[in-house]
Scaffold this motif. Structure first.
Motif, PDB file in Angstrom:
ATOM      1  N   LYS A  73      25.556  -3.300  13.605  1.00 62.09           N
ATOM      2  CA  LYS A  73      26.933  -3.175  14.090  1.00 62.09           C
ATOM      3  C   LYS A  73      27.020  -1.875  14.877  1.00 62.09           C
ATOM      4  CE  LYS A  73      29.307  -5.829  10.555  1.00 62.09           C
ATOM      5  NZ  LYS A  73      30.319  -5.829   9.503  1.00 62.09           N
ATOM      6  N   TRP A  74      27.906  -1.858  15.849  1.00 64.03           N
ATOM      7  CA  TRP A  74      28.137  -0.676  16.674  1.00 64.03           C
ATOM      8  C   TRP A  74      29.471  -0.047  16.294  1.00 64.03           C
ATOM      9  CZ3 TRP A  74      24.367   1.024  19.755  1.00 64.03           C
ATOM     10  CH2 TRP A  74      23.397   0.123  20.191  1.00 64.03           C
ATOM     11  N   GLN A  75      29.519   1.279  16.328  1.00 67.34           N
ATOM     12  CA  GLN A  75      30.774   1.997  16.136  1.00 67.34           C
ATOM     13  C   GLN A  75      30.960   2.934  17.322  1.00 67.34           C
ATOM     14  OE1 GLN A  75      30.972   4.689  12.802  1.00 67.34           O
ATOM     15  NE2 GLN A  75      33.200   4.782  12.883  1.00 67.34           N
ATOM     16  N   LEU A  76      32.036   2.750  18.057  1.00 68.47           N
ATOM     17  CA  LEU A  76      32.334   3.604  19.199  1.00 68.47           C
ATOM     18  C   LEU A  76      32.677   5.008  18.711  1.00 68.47           C
ATOM     19  CD1 LEU A  76      32.798   3.810  22.287  1.00 68.47           C
ATOM     20  CD2 LEU A  76      35.179   3.186  21.850  1.00 68.47           C
ATOM     21  N   LEU A  77      32.013   6.020  19.277  1.00 73.97           N
ATOM     22  CA  LEU A  77      32.270   7.419  18.920  1.00 73.97           C
ATOM     23  C   LEU A  77      32.963   8.179  20.044  1.00 73.97           C
ATOM     24  CD1 LEU A  77      28.851   8.292  17.243  1.00 73.97           C
ATOM     25  CD2 LEU A  77      30.960   7.530  16.141  1.00 73.97           C
ATOM     26  N   ALA A  78      32.715   7.790  21.290  1.00 72.06           N
ATOM     27  CA  ALA A  78      33.347   8.456  22.435  1.00 72.06           C
ATOM     28  C   ALA A  78      33.477   7.435  23.562  1.00 72.06           C
ATOM     29  CB  ALA A  78      32.506   9.639  22.898  1.00 72.06           C
ATOM     30  N   PRO A  79      34.592   7.421  24.250  1.00 73.28           N
ATOM     31  CA  PRO A  79      35.608   8.463  24.370  1.00 73.28           C
ATOM     32  C   PRO A  79      36.608   8.526  23.218  1.00 73.28           C
ATOM     33  CG  PRO A  79      36.196   6.610  25.756  1.00 73.28           C
ATOM     34  CD  PRO A  79      34.854   6.297  25.161  1.00 73.28           C
ATOM     35  N   ALA A  98      29.484   6.888  23.771  1.00 76.39           N
ATOM     36  CA  ALA A  98      28.568   7.146  22.654  1.00 76.39           C
ATOM     37  C   ALA A  98      28.909   6.173  21.536  1.00 76.39           C
ATOM     38  CB  ALA A  98      28.700   8.584  22.165  1.00 76.39           C
ATOM     39  N   TRP A  99      27.882   5.559  20.990  1.00 72.28           N
ATOM     40  CA  TRP A  99      28.036   4.638  19.871  1.00 72.28           C
ATOM     41  C   TRP A  99      27.088   5.040  18.759  1.00 72.28           C
ATOM     42  CZ3 TRP A  99      28.124   2.481  24.850  1.00 72.28           C
ATOM     43  CH2 TRP A  99      29.256   1.724  25.166  1.00 72.28           C
ATOM     44  N   ASN A 100      27.460   4.691  17.550  1.00 68.29           N
ATOM     45  CA  ASN A 100      26.557   4.802  16.409  1.00 68.29           C
ATOM     46  C   ASN A 100      26.072   3.391  16.103  1.00 68.29           C
ATOM     47  OD1 ASN A 100      25.222   6.292  14.399  1.00 68.29           O
ATOM     48  ND2 ASN A 100      26.676   5.571  12.873  1.00 68.29           N
ATOM     49  N   LEU A 101      24.779   3.249  15.917  1.00 68.09           N
ATOM     50  CA  LEU A 101      24.194   1.951  15.578  1.00 68.09           C
ATOM     51  C   LEU A 101      23.997   1.912  14.066  1.00 68.09           C
ATOM     52  CD1 LEU A 101      22.836  -0.747  16.338  1.00 68.09           C
ATOM     53  CD2 LEU A 101      20.713   0.532  16.667  1.00 68.09           C
ATOM     54  N   TRP A 102      24.747   1.053  13.389  1.00 70.24           N
ATOM     55  CA  TRP A 102      24.629   0.891  11.938  1.00 70.24           C
ATOM     56  C   TRP A 102      23.727  -0.302  11.665  1.00 70.24           C
ATOM     57  CZ3 TRP A 102      26.401   4.595   8.877  1.00 70.24           C
ATOM     58  CH2 TRP A 102      27.423   5.421   9.343  1.00 70.24           C
ATOM     59  N   ARG A 103      22.779  -0.108  10.739  1.00 77.56           N
ATOM     60  CA  ARG A 103      21.834  -1.177  10.413  1.00 77.56           C
ATOM     61  C   ARG A 103      21.764  -1.370   8.909  1.00 77.56           C
ATOM     62  NH1 ARG A 103      16.541  -0.365  12.981  1.00 77.56           N
ATOM     63  NH2 ARG A 103      16.512  -2.610  12.945  1.00 77.56           N
ATOM     64  N   PRO A 104      21.554  -2.601   8.443  1.00 74.63           N
ATOM     65  CA  PRO A 104      21.527  -2.870   6.999  1.00 74.63           C
ATOM     66  C   PRO A 104      20.177  -2.518   6.370  1.00 74.63           C
ATOM     67  CG  PRO A 104      21.206  -4.901   8.205  1.00 74.63           C
ATOM     68  CD  PRO A 104      21.436  -3.830   9.241  1.00 74.63           C
ATOM     69  N   TYR A 105      20.215  -1.769   5.299  1.00 77.08           N
ATOM     70  CA  TYR A 105      19.010  -1.414   4.548  1.00 77.08           C
ATOM     71  C   TYR A 105      19.122  -1.989   3.147  1.00 77.08           C
ATOM     72  CZ  TYR A 105      17.696   1.947   8.118  1.00 77.08           C
ATOM     73  OH  TYR A 105      17.327   2.527   9.299  1.00 77.08           O
TER      74      TYR A 105
END
Length: 200
Positions: free
Chosen positions: A140-146, A179-186
């Motif tokens: 999943k992606w999380q938008l960090l900027a703008p 800028a995005w954060n890439l969240w991955r399942p562990y």
């Protein structure tokens, strides 16, 4: 005309100096090392030369970032994995470039200059596999900027709600930078049998 989008990828700065801090109840470590660069499009000649990727493009011609459903809006093709994106919407173009980079770094043996972002299995830990566009089970992606946003896959919902001209308009950056954060399942085993020992 296609727009060119440079795209770096690096380990998260938030956990620098405190590895494992966020996984105190599990036996597992994330694959990303804090502040380590995994991809820099400026040093990858393939990011600027789509014609060199023709064999891979033909093989993956149906892979794309698109909204669900048979009439879902196309944000952009995943191949060729270059900085050139055929998309007039700036946010969507940035998202397609980010998805292309994630597709590169979560696989081994890609014809790009990069460091694989893959964890090791074993010892009670099972890292995620490769990122697959549109599949929330892989990322999943999380938008960090703008601005900051919630977590989802790109193009995860259908087109504009009735009466809304551009539901993504608030995400468009005036500078063209995102800028995005890439969240991955562990998957990790729970820690058991630990003792807290102290010495005064």
């Amino acid at each position: 005309a296609p727009r060119f989008t440079p795209a770096p990828a690096g380990g998260p700065p938030g956990s620098a100096g405190s590895p494992g801090r966020y996984l105190a109840t599990a036996k597992g470590e994330p694959a990303a090392t804090p502040l380590v660069p995994y991809y820099a499009s400026g040093v990858d000649p393939m990011w600027r030369t789509p014609e060199l990727q023709t064999p891979w493009t033909l093989r993956h011609v149906l892979r794309s970032v698109r909204e669900p459903g048979p009439l879902g809006s196309l944000w952009g093709t995943l191949y060729p994995r270059t900085g050139f994106v055929q998309q007039h919407h700036d946010y969507k173009a940035g998202a397609v470039a980010a998805q292309r980079v994630a597709d590169i770094v979560t696989r081994r043996g890609q014809p790009h200059v990069y460091r694989p972002l893959l964890g090791d299995s074993g010892g009670g830990q099972w890292p995620p596999g490769a990122v697959v566009e549109g599949d929330a089970d892989t990322h999943k992606w999380q938008l960090l900027a703008p601005r900051t946003g919630s977590c989802s896959v790109f193009a995860g919902s259908a087109s504009s709600p009735l009466g809304v001209v551009d539901p993504l308009g608030a995400n468009v950056s005036s500078s063209g930078a995102y800028a995005w954060n890439l969240w991955r399942p562990y998957s990790c085993c729970a820690r058991r049998g630990q003792w807290l020992l102290s010495h005064w």
